[in-house]
Design a protein around this motif. Structure first.
Motif, PDB file in Angstrom:
ATOM      1  N   HIS A  40       0.821  -1.210   0.000  1.00 18.53           N
ATOM      2  CA  HIS A  40       0.000   0.000   0.000  1.00 18.53           C
ATOM      3  C   HIS A  40       0.860   1.268   0.000  1.00 18.53           C
ATOM      4  CE1 HIS A  40      -3.744  -2.174   0.360  1.00 18.53           C
ATOM      5  NE2 HIS A  40      -3.263  -2.856   1.365  1.00 18.53           N
ATOM      6  N   PRO A  42      -5.721   1.116   0.786  1.00 24.72           N
ATOM      7  CA  PRO A  42      -6.741   0.062   0.809  1.00 24.72           C
ATOM      8  C   PRO A  42      -8.101   0.609   0.382  1.00 24.72           C
ATOM      9  CG  PRO A  42      -5.431   0.003   2.815  1.00 24.72           C
ATOM     10  CD  PRO A  42      -5.056   1.268   2.096  1.00 24.72           C
ATOM     11  N   ARG A  57      -7.249  -4.703   2.448  1.00 25.33           N
ATOM     12  CA  ARG A  57      -5.791  -4.709   2.370  1.00 25.33           C
ATOM     13  C   ARG A  57      -5.308  -5.929   1.588  1.00 25.33           C
ATOM     14  NH1 ARG A  57      -2.937  -1.401   5.467  1.00 25.33           N
ATOM     15  NH2 ARG A  57      -1.180  -2.871   5.521  1.00 25.33           N
TER      16      ARG A  57
END
Length: 240
Positions: free
Chosen positions: A22, A27, A44
């Motif tokens: 990320h 997310p 996620r």
């Protein structure tokens, strides 16, 4: 994580490594209706991407992106499974959506990293390698390759990744067998500057067992259920 970690082995020096999770794509948020209380959840990725820089003879760097994207199996939904069975098709569908977002979303993040590298050096030697859990018609695979047929822009051809496995004969071009179907889920995707040095590629799938058949027979697999994909490249030295 303590499971499903990524590994790169090299006979040449590994001079830099970094994990990415990320970094470039936050997310995504999804509203779930089948949880005990409807709620928004942040989706996620299951595991990081691994970036490895290998110093090749002649002090040229190969950038390897090792990836294991989410499998197309529905992700868990709170309170919606009992004895490994889903309690409703609606919950399974939301779980399948989560799995798809994880796979395609992380492919997008990897694509952003590749684009950054190629923007800085259009002649960079880059390879994306791993179990992408993505067939050649899937969104994740097409997103990673960014082929001119999809972008419609010949000017962007320098950023398209080349599938090294396409050198393998079509009837041998698979790395998994599932319910009698040969599937190509593992890939080696190279930058144009690296792909032009491809000599040959092979997939060692002659003894590959069918995952479903093993489950039905109650037998444990011997070795991996994914066949190794190998590419041979002949790289120039600075003197040449």
């Amino acid at each position: 994580a303590d499971v499903h970690n990524l590994v790169v082995l090299s006979r040449w020096p590994i001079v830099a490594t970094q994990q990415h999770l990320h970094d470039l794509v936050p997310p995504p948020t999804v509203h779930l209706r089948t949880t005990p209380t409807p709620q928004d959840v942040a989706v996620r990725w299951d595991r990081p991407l691994l970036e490895v820089h290998v110093e090749l003879p002649g002090a040229r760097t190969l950038v390897v992106w090792d990836a294991h994207l989410r499998a197309p199996l529905a992700a868990a939904i709170e309170g919606q499974k009992a004895a490994h069975q889903w309690l409703s098709s609606a919950a399974w569908a939301e779980g399948y959506l989560l799995a798809t977002i994880k796979r395609v979303g992380q492919a997008l993040e990897l694509r952003h990293h590749v684009d950054r590298r190629l923007d800085a050096d259009p002649d960079a030697w880059i390879v994306v390698a791993g179990d992408l859990n993505a067939g050649v018609d899937s969104a994740a695979y097409r997103l990673l390759r960014a082929d001119v047929e999809d972008t419609g822009a010949p000017a962007l051809a320098g950023g398209a990744l080349i599938a090294l496995e396409e050198r393998v004969a079509a009837d041998r071009r698979y790395t998994v067998r599932l319910r009698g179907r040969p599937l190509l889920l593992d890939h080696l995707l190279a930058s144009p500057a690296l792909a032009r040095h491809l000599v040959d590629a092979a997939i060692d799938n002659a003894a590959l067992e069918d995952e479903h058949d093993l489950e039905v027979a109650g037998r444990a697999p011997v070795g991996s259920l994914h066949a190794p994909l190998v590419a041979e490249l002949e790289l120039p030295t600075p003197a040449a």
